[in-house]
Enzyme design. Structure first.
Site, short mmCIF file in Angstrom:
data_model
loop_
_atom_site.label_atom_id
_atom_site.label_comp_id
_atom_site.label_asym_id
_atom_site.label_seq_id
_atom_site.Cartn_x
_atom_site.Cartn_y
_atom_site.Cartn_z
N LYS A 46 76.64 95.79 7.83
CA LYS A 46 77.98 95.05 7.67
C LYS A 46 78.06 93.97 6.65
O LYS A 46 79.14 94.09 6.01
CB LYS A 46 78.54 94.90 9.24
CG LYS A 46 79.17 95.90 9.78
CD LYS A 46 80.02 95.18 10.93
CE LYS A 46 79.33 94.46 12.25
NZ LYS A 46 79.95 94.26 13.44
N ARG B 270 68.62 103.72 16.16
CA ARG B 270 69.97 103.70 15.69
C ARG B 270 70.06 104.69 14.71
O ARG B 270 69.07 105.43 14.25
CB ARG B 270 69.98 102.25 14.88
CG ARG B 270 69.03 102.07 13.67
CD ARG B 270 69.14 100.87 13.03
NE ARG B 270 70.55 100.77 12.28
CZ ARG B 270 70.90 99.68 11.64
NH1 ARG B 270 70.42 98.63 11.84
NH2 ARG B 270 72.01 99.78 10.86
N GLU C 204 80.64 93.42 17.55
CA GLU C 204 80.94 92.17 17.10
C GLU C 204 82.24 92.19 15.85
O GLU C 204 81.99 93.06 15.03
CB GLU C 204 79.75 91.69 16.22
CG GLU C 204 80.24 90.02 15.99
CD GLU C 204 78.63 89.33 15.05
OE1 GLU C 204 78.99 88.35 14.96
OE2 GLU C 204 77.78 90.00 15.41
#
Length: 559
Positions: free
Chosen positions: A272, A262, A36
Site C-alpha cells: 500500500k 499472502r 487498516e
C-alpha cells in the site's frame, strides 16, 4: 448478491472441522476482515476477504468487518468508504454494523491499566534509537530498559498523564513486560501505546494516545467473539504476543489465530505504501486507475466480482509462500467474460472502404447474435452501407505469406456480412492510404461464394451508422516480473511505458452509442472492453477501457 460457498477444501477448513469433531470447538464460527483504512483494497485483500467470509459461510457462521483504525495520521473516511464498497461489490455481507477498533478504545485503555496493575506493563522513556539498541538482534538478547522496574503506582500515574496530554509525542510509551532475552523479538517488551496528537476520523480529538496493532487486534477479536482470527504469514511470529495479550487481560473468550500465505502476483505491486506513491506522484490517475491492482481499479477496468472470487478459489489457501502468475488472474476474467459478455464490433483505427458496386443511398440491416454460443441473449442489428470502416491493420499492400486479411485483388468476408474484394487504393497528397475501393458480392450473405475463396473474416462498421468512441488500451503497469525486487534500483524503473495507449476516433457499431455500463463487451477480434462511465460523461461520447486481451499476449515471449 451473496457469494457462492467456497469450493476448495483448504487447510483452515480442515483444522476447523477437526476441532469440531474433537469437541474443541462448539458453537458458531465467527471470523473477521480487519483492514487498516490507510489505502484502497487490492487483489491480495480480495484473497483474505474471500477466505474470511468463505469460512464463515461454509460453517454457517458470521464474518465481521472491522477497521483497524489505530493510526489516524494515515487514515481517512475516503478509504473507509472505498473498502466498504469493495467488500459489498465482491458479493459479501458482514454481520451487523461496521465495527472499528476505535469502538473499543475505552476498553483497551482499561485493559492496559489492568496489565500495569498486574506488573505486566510499564511506561518507558527511552528514545526510539535507544529502544532499538536495547532490543538486541536476532543473534544477541536485548537488555532491560532502565524504566522497566518502575513501581506500579508510578506507571499508572504516568500512563494517565500520557492520556491527559501532559507529554509530547514520542516522549513516553507503554510497553509490555515480557522477556528481553526471548528469541522472538516480538516478545522483547513490545510497545502497547504511544502518544500521537492527531485528529481521529471516528473519535475526533478525544484521545492523544493510541494502542498498537499487536495489542488492539487480539482484544478486539475477543470482544467481538471471534473464534478464528485468520492472518497472513507475516503475523506468524506475532502469534505468541497475540496469545500473551489474551492470557493476561480479562477478555471474555480466546480466539485462535491461524496464518496463511499472502497472495504475491508477478508483474504487480501490492504494497500500500508503494501504491500510494504511484498515486501521489501522478504515475497513475488515482487509486481506481484501471492499471492498479486495487479492487476499485479492477472494477473500473471491467473485472467482475465472480472472476475475482473464482481466481481466489483457483489459487487456493496454503501455508507455503510463492508467487502466482498474473496470467491466472487474466485467465479467470477471460473465462468469466467469454461466457457472459455481449459481442460487438469496434474498429480501433478506421480505414474507409467504399463499395463501388453498392447503391449510394442504400443501406440494409443485418442481424448478428449478441452471443454466438448463447442464443438466449438475443440478436443485434448492424447497418450495411456503401461506405464502411475496417481496421488499418487488416489491410496490407504487400501481404506476408499466409495473410488472412484484405489485400489488393484479394477477398475477405466482413463478419456477419458480405464478401468484399479490394480493387484499388486511394492515397492522400502525402502518400498515406486513406481509402480502399472494393466490390461486394451480393450473393454471399450467409453463404460461401462460388469460384473463389475469401482470405479470412474481419470486423467492420458502417461509416454512416456507427458511433465515435475513445479506447483506453490498458496493459500491465510493470514490465518486470518482480518490479520491487531490484535492490539497486527503484520499482518505478520498471513501469511499462505502454501500460496505457489512448485511441481517439475509433468507430463502434451503432448499438454502442449508448452502451451498458454494468458488464464488459467482447469487441470481436480485439478483446474485452468496459464502458468507463465517468470518462464517457466527460467526453460526451463512449469511452471504453480494455479489460483484457482475448488471448495471453505476455506468455511465450509475447512481450
Amino acid at each position: 448478491m451473496s457469494a457462492e460457498p467456497k469450493k476448495a477444501h483448504n487447510f483452515i477448513q480442515s483444522l476447523i472441522e477437526e476441532a469440531i469433531a474433537k469437541g474443541e470447538h462448539t458453537g458458531k464460527v465467527v471470523t473477521r476482515f480487519p483492514p487498516e483504512p490507510n489505502g484502497y483494497l487490492h487483489i491480495g485483500h480480495a484473497k483474505s476477504i474471500c477466505l474470511n467470509f468463505g469460512i464463515a459461510e461454509t460453517f454457517g457462521g458470521e464474518c465481521n468487518l472491522r477497521f483497524d483504525d489505530t493510526n489516524p495520521e494515515k487514515e481517512s473516511q475516503e478509504y473507509i468508504d472505498a473498502i466498504k464498497t469493495d467488500v459489498e461489490w465482491l458479493g459479501y455481507t458482514w454481520a451487523g454494523d461496521v465495527r472499528y477498533a476505535s469502538d473499543y478504545f475505552d476498553q483497551l485503555y482499561e485493559f492496559a491499566e489492568e496489565l500495569i496493575r498486574k506488573g505486566k506493563a510499564y511506561v518507558c522513556a527511552l528514545t526510539a534509537e535507544e529502544m532499538a539498541e536495547y532490543r538486541g538482534t536476532l543473534k544477541t538478547p536485548g537488555r532491560n530498559s532502565p524504566y522497566r522496574d518502575r513501581p506500579v503506582e508510578e506507571n499508572l500515574q504516568l500512563f494517565r498523564d500520557m492520556r491527559d496530554g501532559k507529554y509530547q509525542s514520542g516522549e513516553l510509551v507503554l510497553r509490555a513486560k515480557i522477556d528481553m532475552a526471548s528469541p522472538n523479538i516480538n516478545l522483547r517488551d513490545p510497545i502497547l501505546y504511544r502518544i500521537r496528537y492527531a485528529e481521529h476520523h471516528q473519535t475526533g480529538n478525544r484521545w492523544c494516545i493510541y494502542p498498537m496493532y499487536d495489542f488492539t487486534h487480539p482484544i478486539s477479536d475477543a470482544l467481538e467473539g471471534i473464534t478464528h482470527s485468520l492472518c497472513t504469514l507475516e503475523f506468524e511470529d506475532h502469534r505468541p504476543l497475540y496469545d500473551w495479550v489474551l492470557e493476561n487481560v480479562s477478555v471474555p473468550c480466546r480466539p485462535r489465530q491461524i496464518e496463511f500465505a499472502r497472495l504475491n502476483l508477478n508483474y504487480t505491486i501490492t504494497s500500500k505504501r508503494k501504491l500510494k506513491r504511484l498515486v501521489d506522484e501522478g504515475h497513475v490517475e488515482g487509486w481506481d486507475d484501471p492499471r492498479m491492482p486495487t479492487i476499485s481499479g479492477m472494477r473500473r477496468r471491467g473485472y467482475t466480482p465472480e472472476s475475482i472470487r473464482n481466481f481466489c478459489d483457483m489459487i487456493g489457501v496454503n501455508k507455503a509462500g510463492g508467487t502466482v502468475d498474473v496470467g491466472m488472474l487474466e485467465h479467470a476474467i477471460r473465462e468469466d467474460l467469454n461466457a457472459r459478455a455481449p459481442r460487438a464490433m469496434c474498429v480501433m483505427r478506421p480505414l474507409k472502404v467504399t463499395l463501388i458496386n453498392y447503391p449510394e443511398a442504400q443501406t440494409e440491416s443485418l442481424t448478428l447474435p449478441v452471443h454466438p454460443q448463447n442464443p438466449d441473449m438475443g440478436e443485434r442489428e448492424v447497418t450495411w452501407s456503401r461506405e464502411l470502416y475496417i481496421d488499418r491493420e487488416d489491410f496490407s499492400e504487400e501481404p506476408p505469406r499466409k495473410w488472412k486479411r484484405l489485400a489488393p485483388g484479394q477477398a475477405v468476408r466482413l463478419r456477419g456480412g458480405y464478401v468484399i474484394t479490394c480493387r484499388d487504393v486511394v492515397r492522400d497528397p502525402q502518400g498515406e492510404i486513406v481509402e480502399l475501393t472494393c466490390e461486394y458480392d451480393p450473393a454471399t450473405l450467409g453463404v460461401n461464394p462460388e469460384g473463389y475463396k475469401p482470405n479470412g473474416v474481419i470486423h467492420w462498421v458502417s461509416a454512416v451508422d456507427s458511433a465515435e468512441a475513445d479506447i483506453y488500451v490498458y496493459d500491465r503497469l510493470f514490465n518486470h516480473e518482480a518490479p520491487d525486487s531490484d535492490k539497486e534500483g527503484d520499482f518505478l524503473d520498471h513501469l511499462n511505458p505502454e501500460s496505457l495507449v489512448v485511441i481517439r476516433g475509433a468507430r463502434a457499431e451503432k448499438g454502442l452509442a449508448d452502451p451498458r455500463t454494468d458488464i464488459p463487451y467482447q469487441f470481436e477480434r480485439e478483446g474485452y472492453f468496459f464502458c468507463d462511465r465517468d470518462k464517457t460523461e466527460a467526453a460526451g461520447r463512449p469511452v471504453f477501457n480494455r479489460t483484457v486481451t482475448l488471448r495471453d499476449s505476455w506468455g511465450k515471449g509475447g512481450k
